[in-house]
Design a protein around this motif. Structure first.
Motif, PDB file in Angstrom:
ATOM      1  N   THR A  41       0.897  -1.324  -0.109  1.00 27.50           N
ATOM      2  CA  THR A  41      -0.063  -0.032   0.152  1.00 27.50           C
ATOM      3  C   THR A  41       0.937   1.173  -0.148  1.00 27.50           C
ATOM      4  O   THR A  41       1.671   1.391   0.933  1.00 27.50           O
ATOM      5  CB  THR A  41      -0.928   0.021   1.030  1.00 27.50           C
ATOM      6  N   HIS A  73     -10.898   0.668   8.480  1.00 31.67           N
ATOM      7  CA  HIS A  73     -11.818  -0.109   7.808  1.00 31.67           C
ATOM      8  C   HIS A  73     -12.164   0.492   6.468  1.00 31.67           C
ATOM      9  O   HIS A  73     -12.181   0.016   5.310  1.00 31.67           O
ATOM     10  CB  HIS A  73     -13.166  -0.448   8.708  1.00 31.67           C
ATOM     11  N   GLU A  75     -10.499   3.043   4.990  1.00 28.83           N
ATOM     12  CA  GLU A  75      -9.313   3.056   4.226  1.00 28.83           C
ATOM     13  C   GLU A  75      -9.028   1.879   3.419  1.00 28.83           C
ATOM     14  O   GLU A  75      -8.499   1.749   2.198  1.00 28.83           O
ATOM     15  CB  GLU A  75      -8.127   3.361   5.026  1.00 28.83           C
ATOM     16  N   GLY A  76      -9.278   0.537   4.203  1.00 25.74           N
ATOM     17  CA  GLY A  76      -8.925  -0.638   3.458  1.00 25.74           C
ATOM     18  C   GLY A  76      -9.861  -0.823   2.209  1.00 25.74           C
ATOM     19  O   GLY A  76      -9.509  -1.004   1.255  1.00 25.74           O
ATOM     20  N   SER A 109     -15.493  -5.676  -0.570  1.00 30.77           N
ATOM     21  CA  SER A 109     -14.699  -5.988  -1.730  1.00 30.77           C
ATOM     22  C   SER A 109     -15.333  -6.542  -2.844  1.00 30.77           C
ATOM     23  O   SER A 109     -15.186  -6.247  -4.022  1.00 30.77           O
ATOM     24  CB  SER A 109     -13.400  -6.963  -1.256  1.00 30.77           C
ATOM     25  N   LEU A 137      -4.093  -5.620   0.380  1.00 31.41           N
ATOM     26  CA  LEU A 137      -4.295  -5.808   1.721  1.00 31.41           C
ATOM     27  C   LEU A 137      -3.887  -7.126   2.346  1.00 31.41           C
ATOM     28  O   LEU A 137      -4.629  -7.583   3.463  1.00 31.41           O
ATOM     29  CB  LEU A 137      -5.731  -5.548   1.751  1.00 31.41           C
ATOM     30  N   ALA A 170      -2.191  -4.045   5.683  1.00 36.02           N
ATOM     31  CA  ALA A 170      -3.413  -4.123   6.099  1.00 36.02           C
ATOM     32  C   ALA A 170      -4.036  -3.619   7.334  1.00 36.02           C
ATOM     33  O   ALA A 170      -4.911  -2.783   7.558  1.00 36.02           O
ATOM     34  CB  ALA A 170      -4.063  -5.419   5.457  1.00 36.02           C
ATOM     35  N   LEU A 198      -4.631   0.088   8.321  1.00 32.53           N
ATOM     36  CA  LEU A 198      -5.490   0.790   7.646  1.00 32.53           C
ATOM     37  C   LEU A 198      -6.919   0.682   8.602  1.00 32.53           C
ATOM     38  O   LEU A 198      -7.192  -0.377   9.216  1.00 32.53           O
ATOM     39  CB  LEU A 198      -5.923   0.320   6.252  1.00 32.53           C
ATOM     40  N   LEU A 248     -15.688  -6.429   5.306  1.00 36.80           N
ATOM     41  CA  LEU A 248     -14.625  -6.348   4.318  1.00 36.80           C
ATOM     42  C   LEU A 248     -14.810  -7.129   3.130  1.00 36.80           C
ATOM     43  O   LEU A 248     -14.660  -6.522   1.955  1.00 36.80           O
ATOM     44  CB  LEU A 248     -13.417  -6.452   4.896  1.00 36.80           C
ATOM     45  N   ALA A 276      -8.571  -0.970  -1.546  1.00 37.15           N
ATOM     46  CA  ALA A 276      -8.884  -2.239  -2.376  1.00 37.15           C
ATOM     47  C   ALA A 276      -9.780  -1.675  -3.670  1.00 37.15           C
ATOM     48  O   ALA A 276      -9.450  -2.055  -4.925  1.00 37.15           O
ATOM     49  CB  ALA A 276      -9.658  -3.238  -1.507  1.00 37.15           C
TER      50      ALA A 276
END
Lengths: 309, 309, 309, 309
Positions: free
Chosen positions: C16, C58, C60-61, C96, C47, C53, C56, C92, C65
């Motif tokens: 990242t 939530h 930001e993750g 995603s 991630l 990961a 970061l 997540l 992605a």
């Protein structure tokens, strides 16, 4: 008489008595053994973790085991033979059996992770000590970081005819006892003896779950004998009453790191050993800790006169 | 009112109540909070390990904390903000403080080994949550595998002015309390509040060693309140009498892996929460275990009528 | 296109990119993704552990992605969704997949020990992300302390139809690949894709053992692509020649604790990302370390002009 | 001549040669020792982890060490004396020194966590082996799970005058060497010898960072000797050229769990020992693995004719 799967009762984990200068105190070995015999123990386990076995060299280990065995007379003695390698394990097992031991106890090395690794280790260990030597599995995850499911224990039992006993000190562990006994009831595993450790912290219920007794080192093995007897006689409330009276002290003794110091201190106060000396590395007791133990003993003595020391 | 180093008494670790389908049970949050307030708790800790915090997503965590905080009124609420990274930790800390929390609690990640690693972690964590946010060190080696000496705790306290409290659950831990209080007496460390965890297993002596009270989740927080009050009032025997009566159940609840199931089961029987449901992964209780708890409650009820449920 | 068990080639583990002040560097995400697409990667993983990961939050993750996914176009993107609990993992995963991910990757929590614990965890995780979401097992004992035998991996594959890939980074691991492929050949396990990690340290032989390619983050993913292509084309010596030329640098990058710093440093020098900044906690590089990398790059450039940076 | 802090060069970690039936192969001990002497080793280390020391019983360990010591003539021999307790450690140290050892090597038990625990352990161990016995710290976190900061190593060095050497196999470790040498340069620590392990995986740069040489067991100790000599002579490129040629094989050998099998296999092919037999528990090599090693040797032989075996 070799150990077999019908063993029941209480096998105290014997501490190794030292003199203040670190030498082995053989007189206290004799005195302690006489006490175990006299209080109704049905066997004895020496050179366990709480027997400071790793602090003895090879010759000392054999000497200590032999002294206990001779003094114990007809009482079966189990010798802890856990070692970093199979050569040392086999040597200690052979010497112990020649000295008259009833069997040996084997703990897993802390590197084992998978079910296969654990089963393989016990196959190799069983082969190392020899097929004629009865052995005990020591299942103590808190200390060894090795987690054995009931299924893995069954596998060890089935793969090794000389496996006759489980020293159970998993935590939590009540359901594990029930599960192993259920395997036996279903015919999925042959019967083994289950004796419980963990300082006795759950002994009240372990007996009710199907354990055959205790193998632990609490400073009042005579209480363990009474509780197991009461539980096996169906006197549930009486068993719990006695157990509960001891629980505050028992719990105090069951602290990792300082537990053995407390245990030896109480045993010395009871006159079972001459000194509470440990070899290094050793946890010690502060004056405050000794006063706390004195307070616990005084409170306990109101229910159990054996604590008036 | 932000948390500070004068905090004393009992801060129960609140479980997170769920409905049987896994949804958060907000009514039980209210009921449970009212109980804590009513029984004399001096604070409250939410989103700890035993609050199943890792099983909540970010929004749920904030919602649960907020509900407890609002209902607790003037009672200070500490929010567990341990997270795999500082961004999530900072976010939860900020949201909690905005919702009215008194402070946050931070556990070390299990990868820390050396003294320097531990001290560095807490410096970075203190910076992440911000200098105005009071925080609590959670010292729980049995769960986190991180061992903090008294010297390291002193270092964290000295390096971070916003460190105001230690949640002490080392094991053994009595000497650690004495050592930290000795540091304070010598002027080598500023005073912090010490509240004890470990299910309360050593609370009787922890108070005598200088702890300010308890922060743990035993299903009878009202007993914890009474024991701390008696101990602080110098009524030693009365404190131990009450504690000892609870010890058989308390020890039963303090089993790793199934402890929370037992705790929630007893709390549900007491009517403090509607259901003992946990989110996965969860340890369960067998029918035998429930019967054992019933037996322990019945025995306890002879000494403490609150156990007659 | 959802990920399936036929996946082959190289799925770089994307770092990242951060700006020096810690903000996410979205431009570098685009540039890096374009490079991956251009150099022949067949997919992408974001991630992961080396994607920082856990640092970061939530939102930001999900943002990171999503940015990778959009830019990658038709290239399948796998998103690491390992989390302390299933609620966060499910959240997540859902976000995603909605953003267009091809599948998710799940690492085991470091507390798992027994075969049953591991299998149970993956059953619950598979249920949490949902039966329609393809997932990758991350088998990385050096980092997670969880040891999965081939038998356990087979069990996970058989019990969870949405398990389509193994990220293999066990160590040693060559025999594990052979064993899994033998299971498939015997009809004892359905086919899954196996992509190898560990920085590529054994990629030369992993391909020969039956792996489908690589999923790792070495700073020259273009080399990984070439080695896998040569190996799959049967050009053994050419594959090893190229691999061996990179091995001194690759090994240098594969140092735990500082590996990511080295990787980002080289990627920044190559112009793939704008800065080698990491979020805290982060290992750093001394001036000596940077000079060592420069020396390694210069030596490598004699064999591979891409290293002339 | 006792070991002291000026030691330099290469001290190969000697494997213990066994016959296929598990007996110790004393002829191979002689042949191997002659090879070490002949190829320019400046010392020798026996009974290390890779010497299968834990698989020998006490008498065997002494016999193996004695045989190596006698054959090595004027070459100093270090004996690994790590043991579960100080009695066994002291006994092995005494017997080794009486047999002519130059010093002993001590690894930390895997239970140590805090800086104080590590320093205390080495104080007690130094006392156990005796103040006249020079000792080597073995710093190998990957294997022992004990993490020693440079500060802790300095503390051990300062507290124990008989500490003369560090076997460095931390990972990553280059900065640690630089830090320790910086301590010396600042006068904050007395000088010790630093020899590097980890199979030699970073030997190229370790020498440049200030290490005095290598102590590891790679199957081509003659290459280690050459690389250290070239590095110490300032022939940087030549040192790296030779090292890089070996790196593919060296890396292959450095796999945990099977590394020793590979090492003994190559040594047997080189004629240094008669058999690659290990005692149980032992990792084995598949036919594929043997073919891979043959391929690596053939490739290496193009650069280093010693690999043509």
């Amino acid at each position: 008489m070799p150990l077999d799967a019908t063993a029941r009762g209480v096998y105290p984990i014997a501490p190794t008595p030292f003199q203040p200068d670190g030498r082995i105190d053989v007189d206290s070995i004799d005195r302690l053994t006489d006490f175990y015999v006299g209080c109704g123990a049905t066997g004895l386990t020496v050179l366990g973790v709480m027997g400071e076995a790793p602090k003895l060299d090879h010759a000392e280990g054999i000497a200590v085991a032999t002294r206990f065995i001779r003094r114990a007379g007809s009482l079966p003695v189990i010798v802890g033979v856990s070692a970093p390698g199979f050569a040392a394990m086999a040597g200690l097992a052979r010497a112990s059996m020649e000295a008259g031991a009833a069997g040996v106890m084997i703990a897993p090395p802390s590197t084992l992770r998978t079910d296969d690794q654990i089963a393989t280790y016990y196959r190799q260990a069983a082969e190392a000590v020899g097929p004629d030597v009865p052995f005990v599995i020591q299942d103590y995850p808190l200390n060894f970081s090795v987690v054995m499911t009931p299924g893995v224990i069954r596998r060890i039992v089935q793969e090794n005819p000389n496996c006759v006993m489980l020293k159970h000190e998993d935590w939590p562990g009540l359901e594990k006892i029930s599960q192993l006994r259920a395997f036996e009831a279903e015919g999925a595993m042959r019967h083994i003896s289950i004796l419980c450790g963990n300082g006795g912290l759950f002994l009240d219920f372990e007996c009710e779950r199907g354990a055959d007794g205790a193998m632990t080192g609490y400073a009042f093995p005579d209480m363990l004998v009474d509780v197991v007897r009461l539980a096996q006689a169906g006197e549930r409330d009486a068993a719990h009453d006695l157990f509960d009276a001891h629980l505050p002290l028992l719990r105090y003794e069951q602290q990792p790191g300082v537990g053995l110091a407390i245990r030896k201190y109480v045993m010395a106060r009871r006159g079972l050993i001459a000194s509470d000396a440990q070899r290094k590395p050793a946890g010690g007791m502060s004056a405050t800790a000794r006063a706390e133990v004195a307070y616990l003993l005084a409170r306990l003595a109101r229910h159990d006169p054996r604590a008036a020391v």
